[in-house]
Design a protein around this motif. Structure first.
Motif, mmCIF file in Angstrom:
data_model
loop_
_atom_site.group_PDB
_atom_site.id
_atom_site.type_symbol
_atom_site.label_atom_id
_atom_site.label_comp_id
_atom_site.label_asym_id
_atom_site.label_seq_id
_atom_site.Cartn_x
_atom_site.Cartn_y
_atom_site.Cartn_z
ATOM 1 N N TYR A 70 0.835 -1.272 0.085
ATOM 2 C CA TYR A 70 0.022 -0.001 0.149
ATOM 3 C C TYR A 70 0.853 1.257 -0.088
ATOM 4 O O TYR A 70 0.800 2.235 -0.633
ATOM 5 N N ARG A 71 1.933 1.290 0.966
ATOM 6 C CA ARG A 71 2.850 2.357 1.166
ATOM 7 C C ARG A 71 3.572 2.421 -0.170
ATOM 8 O O ARG A 71 3.779 3.589 -0.667
ATOM 9 N N ASP A 72 3.915 1.418 -0.956
ATOM 10 C CA ASP A 72 4.907 1.368 -2.291
ATOM 11 C C ASP A 72 3.692 2.167 -3.152
ATOM 12 O O ASP A 72 4.457 3.043 -4.107
ATOM 13 N N VAL A 73 2.663 1.721 -3.263
ATOM 14 C CA VAL A 73 1.774 2.299 -4.397
ATOM 15 C C VAL A 73 1.496 3.713 -4.156
ATOM 16 O O VAL A 73 1.422 4.552 -5.155
ATOM 17 N N ILE A 74 1.268 4.085 -3.122
ATOM 18 C CA ILE A 74 1.087 5.709 -2.756
ATOM 19 C C ILE A 74 2.407 6.385 -3.144
ATOM 20 O O ILE A 74 2.201 7.415 -3.767
ATOM 21 N N LYS A 75 3.467 5.993 -2.641
ATOM 22 C CA LYS A 75 4.779 6.457 -3.016
ATOM 23 C C LYS A 75 4.731 6.516 -4.732
ATOM 24 O O LYS A 75 5.119 7.524 -5.171
ATOM 25 N N HIS A 76 4.473 5.475 -5.402
ATOM 26 C CA HIS A 76 4.538 5.705 -6.735
ATOM 27 C C HIS A 76 3.594 6.422 -7.324
ATOM 28 O O HIS A 76 4.226 7.271 -8.371
ATOM 29 N N GLU A 77 2.517 6.492 -6.991
ATOM 30 C CA GLU A 77 1.599 7.588 -7.501
ATOM 31 C C GLU A 77 2.242 8.950 -7.184
ATOM 32 O O GLU A 77 1.797 9.961 -7.891
ATOM 33 N N LEU A 78 2.493 9.341 -5.930
ATOM 34 C CA LEU A 78 2.963 10.607 -5.803
ATOM 35 C C LEU A 78 4.274 10.998 -6.649
ATOM 36 O O LEU A 78 4.328 12.031 -7.115
ATOM 37 N N THR A 79 5.136 9.929 -7.104
ATOM 38 C CA THR A 79 6.212 10.217 -8.162
ATOM 39 C C THR A 79 5.697 10.442 -9.227
ATOM 40 O O THR A 79 6.325 11.481 -9.949
ATOM 41 N N VAL A 80 4.725 9.764 -9.689
ATOM 42 C CA VAL A 80 4.153 9.986 -11.219
ATOM 43 C C VAL A 80 3.454 11.333 -11.121
ATOM 44 O O VAL A 80 3.652 12.246 -11.982
ATOM 45 N N LEU A 81 2.734 11.728 -10.260
ATOM 46 C CA LEU A 81 2.035 12.950 -10.207
ATOM 47 C C LEU A 81 3.148 14.258 -9.999
ATOM 48 O O LEU A 81 2.724 15.285 -10.487
ATOM 49 N N GLY A 82 3.994 13.838 -9.110
ATOM 50 C CA GLY A 82 5.075 15.125 -9.083
ATOM 51 C C GLY A 82 5.790 15.149 -10.462
ATOM 52 O O GLY A 82 6.097 16.357 -10.681
ATOM 53 N N THR A 83 5.995 14.332 -11.172
ATOM 54 C CA THR A 83 6.677 14.577 -12.507
ATOM 55 C C THR A 83 5.733 15.287 -13.315
ATOM 56 O O THR A 83 6.167 16.232 -14.103
ATOM 57 N N ILE A 84 4.400 15.077 -13.382
ATOM 58 C CA ILE A 84 3.587 15.691 -14.264
ATOM 59 C C ILE A 84 3.549 17.012 -13.687
ATOM 60 O O ILE A 84 3.535 18.087 -14.556
#
Length: 183
Positions: A53-67
């Motif tokens: 769950y934490r990995d998925v959140i971290k991934h989502e935040l990374t992708v959104l931060g890139t955008i």
């Protein structure tokens, strides 16, 4: 055998079957080990689930931060890219499905902790959106826009499961048009 390999095997199982429907023995079988070997990496099924769950959140935040950090011709285009990224349920489908299931149907024993972490995730996402929105609107309108954004995101996450791809894209575009009209 690594903890990462266990998480990679467990993610699609949890995504499709949920927490309750996934047995540790299935995860062990998927990586070719005996069930007790999982405990060398994770204290419990809950610990494994929570780490994913934490990995998925971290991934989502990374992708959104890139955008958010990309340069767009207009703020409206940046917001559109952000919206389309979070509503792209075909990108990393197992991850997206896991996240949906975890948010809507968290394991009872982890529900409070996961909601707290989700609140943090949402605050960080809102901060990214807010930095873009403040260029276009005051704080009150920004808050309302973000509320509508999350309602549309939640609705589209359900509609993605119900409708075929063409109908979903029509609904997604309509949702964006409604949201864009509030900018």
């Amino acid at each position: 055998m690594s903890g990462e390999r266990l998480k990679e095997a467990a993610l699609p199982l949890f995504a499709e079957q949920g927490y309750e429907g996934t047995a540790l023995s299935e995860i062990a079988k998927a990586v070719g080990i005996k069930t007790p070997s999982i405990y060398a990496h994770f204290a419990s099924k809950e610990a494994l689930f929570l780490e994913i769950y934490r990995d998925v959140i971290k991934h989502e935040l990374t992708v959104l931060g890139t955008i958010k950090d990309q340069v767009y011709p207009t703020v409206d285009e940046a917001l559109r890219a952000f919206f389309y990224q979070v509503t792209d349920f075909n990108a990393n489908p197992a991850m997206k499905r896991f996240f949906q299931r975890a948010i809507f149907f968290p394991p009872q024993s982890l529900a409070t902790q996961m909601r707290e972490e989700m609140t943090t995730y949402e605050a960080m996402t809102s901060e990214m959106l807010g930095s873009l929105l403040l260029q276009k609107m005051d704080e009150t309108r920004k808050k309302k826009w973000v509320h509508v954004f999350y309602c549309l995101l939640d609705g589209l996450s359900l509609e993605h499961e119900i409708y075929d791809a063409k109908e979903f894209e029509t609904r997604r575009e309509t949702a964006w048009e409604a949201l864009a009209s509030l900018i």
